[in-house]
Design a protein around this motif. Sequence first.
Motif, PDB file in Angstrom:
ATOM      1  N   LEU A   1      37.052   2.653   4.936  1.00 44.50           N
ATOM      2  CA  LEU A   1      37.500   1.338   5.398  1.00 44.50           C
ATOM      3  C   LEU A   1      36.446   0.305   5.023  1.00 44.50           C
ATOM      4  CD1 LEU A   1      38.822   2.109   9.009  1.00 44.50           C
ATOM      5  CD2 LEU A   1      40.062   2.222   6.828  1.00 44.50           C
ATOM      6  N   VAL A   2      36.908  -0.794   4.443  1.00 43.00           N
ATOM      7  CA  VAL A   2      36.011  -1.903   4.085  1.00 43.00           C
ATOM      8  C   VAL A   2      36.318  -3.037   5.064  1.00 43.00           C
ATOM      9  CG1 VAL A   2      35.357  -3.561   2.305  1.00 43.00           C
ATOM     10  CG2 VAL A   2      36.069  -1.231   1.643  1.00 43.00           C
ATOM     11  N   PHE A   3      35.404  -3.294   6.001  1.00 41.47           N
ATOM     12  CA  PHE A   3      35.628  -4.346   6.998  1.00 41.47           C
ATOM     13  C   PHE A   3      35.213  -5.693   6.427  1.00 41.47           C
ATOM     14  CE2 PHE A   3      35.767  -0.649   9.669  1.00 41.47           C
ATOM     15  CZ  PHE A   3      36.633  -1.000  10.699  1.00 41.47           C
ATOM     16  N   LEU A   4      36.161  -6.616   6.394  1.00 40.38           N
ATOM     17  CA  LEU A   4      35.912  -7.964   5.870  1.00 40.38           C
ATOM     18  C   LEU A   4      35.432  -8.846   7.027  1.00 40.38           C
ATOM     19  CD1 LEU A   4      38.657  -9.963   3.826  1.00 40.38           C
ATOM     20  CD2 LEU A   4      36.724 -10.994   5.007  1.00 40.38           C
ATOM     21  N   GLY A   5      34.181  -9.284   6.961  1.00 37.71           N
ATOM     22  CA  GLY A   5      33.577  -9.943   8.117  1.00 37.71           C
ATOM     23  C   GLY A   5      33.690 -11.446   8.152  1.00 37.71           C
ATOM     24  N   SER A   6      34.830 -11.999   7.730  1.00 38.29           N
ATOM     25  CA  SER A   6      34.975 -13.456   7.842  1.00 38.29           C
ATOM     26  C   SER A   6      36.413 -13.821   8.185  1.00 38.29           C
ATOM     27  CB  SER A   6      34.583 -14.141   6.528  1.00 38.29           C
ATOM     28  OG  SER A   6      34.870 -15.533   6.614  1.00 38.29           O
ATOM     29  N   THR A   7      36.539 -14.822   9.054  1.00 43.99           N
ATOM     30  CA  THR A   7      37.865 -15.396   9.350  1.00 43.99           C
ATOM     31  C   THR A   7      37.848 -16.895   9.042  1.00 43.99           C
ATOM     32  OG1 THR A   7      37.125 -15.653  11.634  1.00 43.99           O
ATOM     33  CG2 THR A   7      38.501 -13.737  11.159  1.00 43.99           C
ATOM     34  N   ARG A   8      36.862 -17.310   8.257  1.00 47.22           N
ATOM     35  CA  ARG A   8      36.627 -18.748   8.050  1.00 47.22           C
ATOM     36  C   ARG A   8      37.556 -19.301   6.963  1.00 47.22           C
ATOM     37  NH1 ARG A   8      33.356 -22.212   4.821  1.00 47.22           N
ATOM     38  NH2 ARG A   8      33.007 -20.415   3.456  1.00 47.22           N
ATOM     39  N   THR A   9      38.662 -19.917   7.374  1.00 44.48           N
ATOM     40  CA  THR A   9      39.597 -20.481   6.393  1.00 44.48           C
ATOM     41  C   THR A   9      39.331 -21.959   6.136  1.00 44.48           C
ATOM     42  OG1 THR A   9      41.147 -20.854   8.175  1.00 44.48           O
ATOM     43  CG2 THR A   9      41.451 -18.848   6.895  1.00 44.48           C
ATOM     44  N   SER A  10      38.417 -22.563   6.920  1.00 45.98           N
ATOM     45  CA  SER A  10      38.137 -23.997   6.771  1.00 45.98           C
ATOM     46  C   SER A  10      36.974 -24.236   5.808  1.00 45.98           C
ATOM     47  CB  SER A  10      37.786 -24.589   8.129  1.00 45.98           C
ATOM     48  OG  SER A  10      36.641 -23.924   8.645  1.00 45.98           O
ATOM     49  N   THR A  11      36.904 -25.461   5.292  1.00 49.05           N
ATOM     50  CA  THR A  11      35.758 -25.895   4.492  1.00 49.05           C
ATOM     51  C   THR A  11      35.315 -27.262   5.025  1.00 49.05           C
ATOM     52  OG1 THR A  11      37.191 -26.986   2.907  1.00 49.05           O
ATOM     53  CG2 THR A  11      36.514 -24.722   2.405  1.00 49.05           C
ATOM     54  N   PRO A  12      34.083 -27.768   4.736  1.00 50.11           N
ATOM     55  CA  PRO A  12      33.029 -27.105   3.973  1.00 50.11           C
ATOM     56  C   PRO A  12      32.312 -26.039   4.796  1.00 50.11           C
ATOM     57  CG  PRO A  12      32.243 -29.240   4.793  1.00 50.11           C
ATOM     58  CD  PRO A  12      33.674 -29.102   5.235  1.00 50.11           C
ATOM     59  N   PRO A  13      31.434 -25.195   4.217  1.00 43.99           N
ATOM     60  CA  PRO A  13      31.200 -25.132   2.775  1.00 43.99           C
ATOM     61  C   PRO A  13      32.344 -24.438   2.030  1.00 43.99           C
ATOM     62  CG  PRO A  13      29.774 -23.567   3.937  1.00 43.99           C
ATOM     63  CD  PRO A  13      30.521 -24.318   4.986  1.00 43.99           C
TER      64      PRO A  13
ATOM     65  N   SER B   1      27.834 -11.725  10.934  1.00 46.95           N
ATOM     66  CA  SER B   1      28.999 -12.564  11.207  1.00 46.95           C
ATOM     67  C   SER B   1      29.621 -12.250  12.575  1.00 46.95           C
ATOM     68  CB  SER B   1      30.041 -12.331  10.101  1.00 46.95           C
ATOM     69  OG  SER B   1      31.247 -11.893  10.622  1.00 46.95           O
ATOM     70  N   PRO B   2      29.888 -13.280  13.382  1.00 48.47           N
ATOM     71  CA  PRO B   2      30.526 -13.032  14.685  1.00 48.47           C
ATOM     72  C   PRO B   2      31.926 -12.445  14.522  1.00 48.47           C
ATOM     73  CG  PRO B   2      30.321 -15.396  14.238  1.00 48.47           C
ATOM     74  CD  PRO B   2      29.570 -14.687  13.162  1.00 48.47           C
ATOM     75  N   ALA B   3      32.605 -12.749  13.425  1.00 47.17           N
ATOM     76  CA  ALA B   3      33.953 -12.186  13.217  1.00 47.17           C
ATOM     77  C   ALA B   3      33.875 -10.662  13.091  1.00 47.17           C
ATOM     78  CB  ALA B   3      34.586 -12.791  11.959  1.00 47.17           C
ATOM     79  N   LEU B   4      32.826 -10.184  12.426  1.00 50.62           N
ATOM     80  CA  LEU B   4      32.694  -8.736  12.244  1.00 50.62           C
ATOM     81  C   LEU B   4      32.270  -8.061  13.546  1.00 50.62           C
ATOM     82  CD1 LEU B   4      32.777  -6.301  10.365  1.00 50.62           C
ATOM     83  CD2 LEU B   4      30.400  -6.757   9.761  1.00 50.62           C
ATOM     84  N   SER B   5      31.268  -8.626  14.228  1.00 47.07           N
ATOM     85  CA  SER B   5      30.824  -7.971  15.467  1.00 47.07           C
ATOM     86  C   SER B   5      31.949  -8.008  16.507  1.00 47.07           C
ATOM     87  CB  SER B   5      29.539  -8.588  16.010  1.00 47.07           C
ATOM     88  OG  SER B   5      29.674  -9.971  16.178  1.00 47.07           O
ATOM     89  N   HIS B   6      32.696  -9.111  16.542  1.00 46.15           N
ATOM     90  CA  HIS B   6      33.803  -9.209  17.498  1.00 46.15           C
ATOM     91  C   HIS B   6      34.863  -8.128  17.216  1.00 46.15           C
ATOM     92  CE1 HIS B   6      36.672 -11.003  20.208  1.00 46.15           C
ATOM     93  NE2 HIS B   6      37.551 -11.157  19.238  1.00 46.15           N
ATOM     94  N   LEU B   7      35.198  -7.967  15.966  1.00 47.28           N
ATOM     95  CA  LEU B   7      36.196  -6.953  15.613  1.00 47.28           C
ATOM     96  C   LEU B   7      35.688  -5.547  15.978  1.00 47.28           C
ATOM     97  CD1 LEU B   7      38.821  -6.026  14.290  1.00 47.28           C
ATOM     98  CD2 LEU B   7      37.694  -6.207  12.058  1.00 47.28           C
TER      99      LEU B   7
END
Length: 223
Positions: A5-17, A96-102
């Motif tokens: 399993l490859v855990f993708l550690g981002s949920t950031r769809t907004s920019t910037p950056p 990344s908080p997205a990864l630790s949260h998951l």
Amino acid sequence: MAHYLVFLGSTRTSTPPAPARLGERVSQTCKRLLSSLPDTTAEVIDPLTLDLNGPFKPHFAYAKKTVPDDLEALAGKIEQADGYVMVSPEYNHSMSPALSHLLNHFGASLFAFKPSAIVTYSMGQWGGARAAVSMRAFLSELGCLPVSAMIHIPKAQEALNEDGQFAQEQERWESYFGRTLGQLTWWAEAAKAHKAEQDPTTLSPAFNKSPAQRNAPKNDDTF
Ligand SMILES: Cc1cc2nc3c(=O)[nH]c(=O)nc-3n(C[C@H](O)[C@H](O)[C@H](O)COP(=O)(O)O)c2cc1C
């Protein structure tokens, strides 16, 4: 056959950056390179596609029949997998908080006695190395010990194209990834083979009531 399993550690769809979710490229690269190995499959776990049924309630806190579908399905995948690739951007010098949260949604027994690989990236020059250091402690506590080699990708927006192919110096990048992924697959195969010889839970039973079960005598009431 081994499955990762490859855990993708981002949920950031907004920019910037910009660009957003560089993690998609990094995860696809890991999946592609793992899948190119003999008898090996890999799957990206994308937190954006999961309904974690917030506010935070871990998989193990539900009564068995009431576990939300996505949590139950992912728990099954974690249990079945032979190893994990943990892909994290660096946010404020941390994982990344997205990864630790998951990952916090799942008990250590699902990950136990299987290896993990740490893969970090950033838009800057350090490639997430500072985040990676704390990931060692996190993943060790989770039970999936990280292998010693790590992958750090500085300026990931330049190193990887949107389709997860290396923009240049492909051979050197593949060799760099290969060292860590090679350690991961070696340990995963070794663990799997030894598990067939000896059930590790006979030596180190899973905690089934409270994390305090690991405590030294006379120290039962704290984590
Ligand atoms: C909240 C936040 C904090 C960040 N902190 C760092 C940092 O400490 N070090 C770094 O090199 N880049 C940092 N960055 C830049 C990220 O490396 C870059 O935005 C990267 O694309 C994030 O991965 P993602 O696009 O997959 O979410 C930060 C970005 C955000 C949004």
